[in-house]
Scaffold this active site. Structure first.
Site, PDB file in Angstrom:
ATOM      1  N   TYR A 135      55.801  26.968  54.968  1.00  0.00           N
ATOM      2  CA  TYR A 135      54.372  26.666  54.842  1.00  0.00           C
ATOM      3  C   TYR A 135      53.739  27.743  53.969  1.00  0.00           C
ATOM      4  O   TYR A 135      53.434  28.841  54.438  1.00  0.00           O
ATOM      5  CB  TYR A 135      53.764  26.657  56.231  1.00  0.00           C
ATOM      6  CG  TYR A 135      52.363  26.111  56.347  1.00  0.00           C
ATOM      7  CD1 TYR A 135      52.141  24.744  56.482  1.00  0.00           C
ATOM      8  CD2 TYR A 135      51.262  26.957  56.372  1.00  0.00           C
ATOM      9  CE1 TYR A 135      50.858  24.240  56.630  1.00  0.00           C
ATOM     10  CE2 TYR A 135      49.968  26.469  56.521  1.00  0.00           C
ATOM     11  CZ  TYR A 135      49.776  25.109  56.644  1.00  0.00           C
ATOM     12  OH  TYR A 135      48.498  24.619  56.801  1.00  0.00           O
ATOM     13  N   GLN A 137      50.851  28.999  52.265  1.00  0.00           N
ATOM     14  CA  GLN A 137      49.402  28.994  52.101  1.00  0.00           C
ATOM     15  C   GLN A 137      48.886  30.372  51.701  1.00  0.00           C
ATOM     16  O   GLN A 137      48.284  30.538  50.648  1.00  0.00           O
ATOM     17  CB  GLN A 137      48.732  28.545  53.402  1.00  0.00           C
ATOM     18  CG  GLN A 137      47.202  28.548  53.342  1.00  0.00           C
ATOM     19  CD  GLN A 137      46.584  27.904  54.565  1.00  0.00           C
ATOM     20  OE1 GLN A 137      46.667  26.695  54.748  1.00  0.00           O
ATOM     21  NE2 GLN A 137      45.976  28.709  55.414  1.00  0.00           N
ATOM     22  N   GLY A 401      58.173  57.391  79.693  1.00  0.00           N
ATOM     23  CA  GLY A 401      58.994  57.701  78.522  1.00  0.00           C
ATOM     24  C   GLY A 401      60.056  56.658  78.250  1.00  0.00           C
ATOM     25  O   GLY A 401      60.339  56.328  77.088  1.00  0.00           O
ATOM     26  N   GLU A 424      47.565  32.603  61.126  1.00  0.00           N
ATOM     27  CA  GLU A 424      46.764  31.435  61.527  1.00  0.00           C
ATOM     28  C   GLU A 424      45.312  31.816  61.832  1.00  0.00           C
ATOM     29  O   GLU A 424      44.703  31.268  62.733  1.00  0.00           O
ATOM     30  CB  GLU A 424      47.397  30.725  62.727  1.00  0.00           C
ATOM     31  CG  GLU A 424      48.657  29.970  62.379  1.00  0.00           C
ATOM     32  CD  GLU A 424      48.493  29.100  61.144  1.00  0.00           C
ATOM     33  OE1 GLU A 424      47.688  28.167  61.174  1.00  0.00           O
ATOM     34  OE2 GLU A 424      49.163  29.368  60.142  1.00  0.00           O
TER      35      GLU A 424
END
Length: 664
Positions: A135, A137, A401, A424
């Protein structure tokens, strides 16, 4: 010899049916059974080993990720897993990988924005993974401001093609997961230009690599953007950079479910309303909220189990030291996070229902709930991811720790999770989008238009602006209606105050800029109210199992009152409660911690996470922490040799005073 269970006594204290709580957490008995079965399948498969992940080089880590992705796909096919089972298997493999974007973004976008012909062409190939998609974008110069993207898609009517081009360095696609080394195709978002006219950003399916030899196609420059925060963590994902040099694609590879370009180059809106693109966005954001509850519950499980094992101070007459979980300071930091995990889980369930509802409405051309749904998903994405990122780090500190060791599982979990605050939609930007929706809602209160859904409380703003909390004793804070009204009054008053202050500016946009901090805080108040109200709705459901509902009531009160304590200034300054009532809430909160304490281990057991999925020595189910920490230390590559590499070149000369001093 049977392994010791150091948490056995803690589990015997539980005042509720843990198996029934597991079902409540999963959402249904069927979901629980699927999740349990698939989790154990993954845990028992040696290919999915991950205990050495933080010690691998970037190249070895990536190759290991490819091997696991291929094996996961093989198992999905061999076992004929359903879509839900396959999704669960990828989830429990627990390694960021290119398939996350293929299944989570590429396919949903084609389903939501492609027309019927495009879906019939591309989805079968994608479902069979004959192509692998990402995707694309975000760009180097633009992320949240999608309308500012610079990549262009110019229509050439002579060849019936779009020319995809990166005109500037900042127009380079930057960050898409799966892009760097794997994806064969990308869903590219670019500015659509026809006949010199810019029609804004649209999606295009672009092939990036040859399906024969995987080499980039002509005009395409693509690669990985480099190492990211943390060891292991998100470095298993090939986040990529992509540039186009006048790359041509057929016209029908523009996603045309919402808008289209004709053969003659005319831009047309489809019969399908543009609002349908919101369906994909709602789907992705509801998934992100669900992931927040998973990541938070995982961190809380580790911190809770370790807090019950770790003993420190408090020894008298040679007796055992005090369990860290018994200290009020530990409880006050840990138990609200435990309650938040459940709260986020339940609001995530509701958001899944909301996605189904809005999808049904969009299919019937009903767009009435879209503004509210957009604000709701944006706000919940922002609030839950920010809270979860902070909570994972708090859990690390709660483990002292040892929490800093990679073998604790917490540093890598934090590094994997924090990108959710940015992708997003940047969380602050999303809150400001929510605030615009709230300001519009307030402006319409006098119009006779009745607010519904998550903003229905605004319809009672006249009462909420004047009401006073009726709490007189600490136990009054245990009444859900009292808590709900306090949260409603706070949210309503903060929004109304912002709206009044905006009216003091001659230019509203200047007002939004100057009051951005106040507006974001009002949005947070609204979203927290949504989470509180959905938790209450969950309590009203039929919840089976001995003592389960009682534990959820306790967790609800811890969640709500810890928020009230954290944001006490907002509640008091808005006038809905007094400082004394705030003190009573804090008093009740301390009492609630004592009620959570006997059930703490059982409550995290209800998440039903395998030791493989937790990936933490500190969070082991059996509590056998110290021998395992010692064992893990010797697995480090530095311990492969007794005398370290470099001793003769660097350490020995220091010890023997053989270092040569350069003469000036």
């Amino acid at each position: 010899m049977e392994a010791l269970d150091y948490h056995a006594e803690e589990r015997r204290k539980a005042e509720f049916d843990v198996e029934e709580m597991k079902i409540v957490w999963a959402g249904s008995r069927q979901a629980y059974e699927i999740s349990d079965r698939v989790a154990r399948l993954v845990a028992s498969d040696p290919v999915f080993r991950k205990d050495n992940r933080t010690m691998l080089s970037r190249k070895d880590l990536f190759k290991d990720t490819l091997r696991k992705a291929a094996h996961a796909w093989k198992r999905i096919i061999e076992l004929r897993l359903s879509e839900e089972e396959a999704s669960k298997l990828r989830f429990f493999v627990d390694q960021p990988v290119f398939t996350d974007l293929h299944w989570g973004m590429f396919i949903p976008a084609i389903k939501g924005q492609g027309n019927e012909e495009q879906q019939q062409k591309w989805l079968p190939m994608a479902y069979k993974m004959q192509i692998i998609g990402c995707y694309a974008q975000t760009e180097l110069g633009h992320g949240s401001n999608v309308q500012g993207l610079e990549t262009t898609a110019t229509f050439d009517p002579e060849t019936d093609e779009f020319v995809i081009h990166s005109p500037t360095l900042t127009s380079s696609k930057w960050w898409p997961g799966g892009l760097g080394k794997v994806s064969t195709h990308a869903l590219v978002y670019a500015r659509l230009i026809t006949d010199g006219q810019d029609h804004g950003v649209h999606g295009f399916i672009v092939q990036l690599r040859s399906l024969d030899d995987h080499l980039p196609l002509p005009g395409i420059t693509v690669g990985d953007i480099g190492m990211k925060f943390g060891s292991g963590a998100y470095n298993s994902m090939d986040n990529g950079v992509l540039r186009f040099d006048h790359v041509r694609i057929p016209r029908d590879q523009m996603l045309m479910g919402v808008s289209q370009v004709t053969r003659e180059g005319k831009f047309m809106q489809s019969d399908v309303p543009r609002q349908l693109v919101y369906g994909t966005m709602v789907y992705v954001r509801q998934k992100i909220v669900a992931d927040a509850s998973c990541a938070l519950s995982r961190a809380v499980c580790i911190a809770t189990r370790y807090s019950a094992v770790r003993r420190q101070f408090g020894s008298h007459n040679g007796g055992p030291e005090t369990q860290v979980i018994d200290y009020k300071t530990q409880q006050s930091r840990l138990f609200p996070l435990l309650a938040s995990a459940y709260a986020f889980r339940f609001v995530g369930e509701w958001l899944k229902w909301l996605y189904t509802d809005v999808t049904r409405r969009l299919g019937a051309n009903d767009f009435s709930t879209l503004p509210e749904v957009h604000a709701c998903t944006a706000g919940l994405k922002s609030v839950t991811t920010s809270a979860t990122a902070d909570a994972i780090e708090e859990c690390r500190k709660l483990c002292g720790g040892h929490g800093y060791l990679s073998s604790s599982g917490l540093p890598e979990l934090f590094a994997v999770y924090v990108p959710a605050c940015t992708y997003e939609g940047d969380n602050v930007v999303l809150l400001l989008q929510v605030s615009r929706f709230l300001m519009k809602t307030v402006s319409q209160l006098g119009s006779g238009k009745k607010p519904v859904g998550t903003i229905a409380y605004m319809g009672r703003s006249e009462h909420l602006l004047q009401c006073r909390c009726e709490v007189e004793r600490a136990e009054d804070w245990l009444k859900p209606n009292v808590i709900l009204e306090a949260f409603e009054a706070r949210a309503a008053r903060m929004s109304v105050t912002c709206a009044k202050n905006l009216n003091n500016f001659p230019n509203q946009e200047e007002g939004f800029a100057q009051l951005a901090t106040d507006l974001a805080e009002a949005a947070v108040a609204h979203v927290q109210l949504i989470i509180v109200s959905k938790f209450i709705e969950k309590l009203h459901q039929d919840i089976p199992g001995k003592g389960v509902k009682r534990q959820l009531e306790i967790l609800f009160n811890v969640y709500a009152l810890s928020l009230l304590h954290k944001h006490l200034g907002d509640f008091v300054t808005s006038g809905c409660i007094t400082p004394k009532q705030g003190a009573l809430a804090n008093e009740q909160l301390r009492l609630l911690y004592s009620q959570v304490r006997p059930n703490a281990i059982a409550l995290v057991d209800a998440f039903n996470y395998t030791d493989h999925y937790l990936g933490s020595v500190l969070g082991r189910y059996d509590g056998n922490v110290y021998p395992k920490l010692y064992e893990e230390a010797w697995k480090d590559p530095l311990n492969e040799t007794v005398v370290p590499d470099g001793y003769h070149d660097y350490i020995r000369p220091i010890l023997k005073h053989h270092i040569r001093v350069a003469r000036l």
